[in-house]
Motif scaffolding. Structure first.
Motif, short mmCIF file in Angstrom:
data_model
loop_
_atom_site.label_atom_id
_atom_site.label_comp_id
_atom_site.label_asym_id
_atom_site.label_seq_id
_atom_site.Cartn_x
_atom_site.Cartn_y
_atom_site.Cartn_z
N GLU A 27 0.82 -1.22 0.00
CA GLU A 27 0.00 0.00 0.00
C GLU A 27 0.85 1.27 0.00
N VAL A 28 1.93 1.28 0.78
CA VAL A 28 2.72 2.52 0.87
C VAL A 28 3.61 2.74 -0.34
N THR A 29 3.86 1.70 -1.13
CA THR A 29 4.71 1.87 -2.32
C THR A 29 3.92 1.95 -3.61
N GLU A 30 2.61 1.72 -3.55
CA GLU A 30 1.82 1.59 -4.77
C GLU A 30 1.88 2.82 -5.66
N ASP A 31 1.73 4.00 -5.10
CA ASP A 31 1.70 5.23 -5.89
C ASP A 31 2.90 6.12 -5.57
N ALA A 32 4.00 5.51 -5.18
CA ALA A 32 5.18 6.28 -4.76
C ALA A 32 6.39 5.95 -5.63
N GLU A 33 7.25 6.94 -5.80
CA GLU A 33 8.51 6.73 -6.52
C GLU A 33 9.59 6.28 -5.54
N THR A 34 9.22 5.34 -4.71
CA THR A 34 10.12 4.82 -3.68
C THR A 34 9.92 3.33 -3.57
N GLY A 35 10.75 2.68 -2.75
CA GLY A 35 10.61 1.25 -2.57
C GLY A 35 11.10 0.81 -1.21
N LEU A 36 10.96 -0.48 -0.94
CA LEU A 36 11.39 -1.07 0.31
C LEU A 36 12.18 -2.34 0.02
N ILE A 37 13.18 -2.58 0.85
CA ILE A 37 13.89 -3.86 0.87
C ILE A 37 13.62 -4.49 2.23
N ALA A 38 13.04 -5.70 2.24
CA ALA A 38 12.77 -6.42 3.48
C ALA A 38 13.93 -7.34 3.78
N HIS A 39 14.64 -7.09 4.88
CA HIS A 39 15.84 -7.87 5.21
C HIS A 39 15.53 -9.05 6.12
N THR A 40 15.12 -8.75 7.33
CA THR A 40 14.87 -9.82 8.31
C THR A 40 13.59 -9.52 9.08
N VAL A 41 12.90 -10.60 9.50
CA VAL A 41 11.73 -10.45 10.36
C VAL A 41 11.79 -11.53 11.43
N SER A 42 11.08 -11.30 12.51
CA SER A 42 10.97 -12.32 13.56
C SER A 42 9.59 -12.18 14.20
N ASN A 43 9.12 -13.27 14.78
CA ASN A 43 7.84 -13.26 15.47
C ASN A 43 8.04 -12.92 16.93
#
Length: 247
Positions: A27-43
């Motif tokens: 949702e936050v990248t849909e209409d933006a000239e930007t992006g995200l890199i997802a590195h690590t996650v934990s529960n």
């Protein structure tokens, strides 16, 4: 676009283009000239997913806007800025961009990672998110094309997701380290290189000129050639690329 019919009964590495509902990164990248890199996650013990992301864009203002949108999203619980860490710059994924490191907490029910893992798709590189789509590099053990189709259909139905296979590397290709070298490209280098492949720039005879490719990318010809030269140098470099951390 790759098809699973190209892949026989062997281990493979796939790149998946994914959209699914109720995902804050999309949702936050849909209409933006930007992006995200997802590195690590934990529960976490509180039932939330806690993840490290790199937000990137062409300018500080663009990145700040992305961070603000992440904070405002009803799909995130908390957003904190982190100190930049060298190891996440080492792979060059966001080289040339303004970046911010983020620590984000959110509901695990709004992610697709568990669904991929449950069907045997093992994350093999950081997840790239841009233009409202996720790009997953995954490794899958022995499976024929019909079984892979069925596994992806299970995920599509369970998560109401759109999933396309954009790249397939056989186990034999993987051992040559070519896919790993693609991971070493910066986000912009990768975008330009993949556009060049899609437009037939590397076919013989060429299906597009350098000028046409630059126009398609929306950049100057000299800038395009600089990106391509750097990408080609990394792809042709026989030195092994370190394995990135998994999500």
């Amino acid at each position: 676009m790759a098809t699973l019919d190209e892949q026989g009964s062997k281990s493979a590495r796939l790149t998946l283009e994914i959209w699914h509902p109720d995902c804050w990164t999309l949702e936050v990248t849909e209409d933006a000239e930007t992006g995200l890199i997802a590195h690590t996650v934990s529960n976490g013990t509180d039932g939330r997913v806690k993840g490290h992301f790199t937000a990137y864009g062409e300018s500080t203002a663009a990145v700040e806007s992305l961070v603000d949108a992440t904070r405002r999203s009803p799909l995130t619980s908390s957003v904190s800025e982190m100190q930049r860490r060298y190891e996440f710059e080492h792979h060059g994924l966001t080289s040339g961009y303004t970046t911010k490191e983020l620590f984000v907490e959110y509901d695990p029910s709004n992610t697709i990672s568990d669904g991929l893992l449950s069907q045997g798709f093992i994350q093999d590189a950081p997840v790239r998110v841009r233009n409202g789509l996720e790009y997953w590099s995954v490794f899958v053990e022995q499976a024929d094309r019909d079984e892979l189709h069925d596994r992806l259909d299970v995920i599509r139905e369970e998560y109401d997701a759109d999933i396309s296979v954009t790249k397939i590397y056989s186990h034999e290709t993987r051992t040559q380290d070519v896919p790993r070298r693609v991971d070493a490209l910066s986000e912009r280098q990768r975008e330009i290189y993949e556009l060049a492949c899609e437009q037939g720039y590397y076919t013989w005879p060429r299906e597009c000129t350098t000028r046409e490719l630059a126009d398609a990318a929306g950049i100057a010809k000299t800038t395009l050639l600089e990106h391509l030269r750097k990408a080609e140098a990394k792809l042709l470099n026989p030195k092994p690329v370190d394995s990135p951390r998994s999500l």
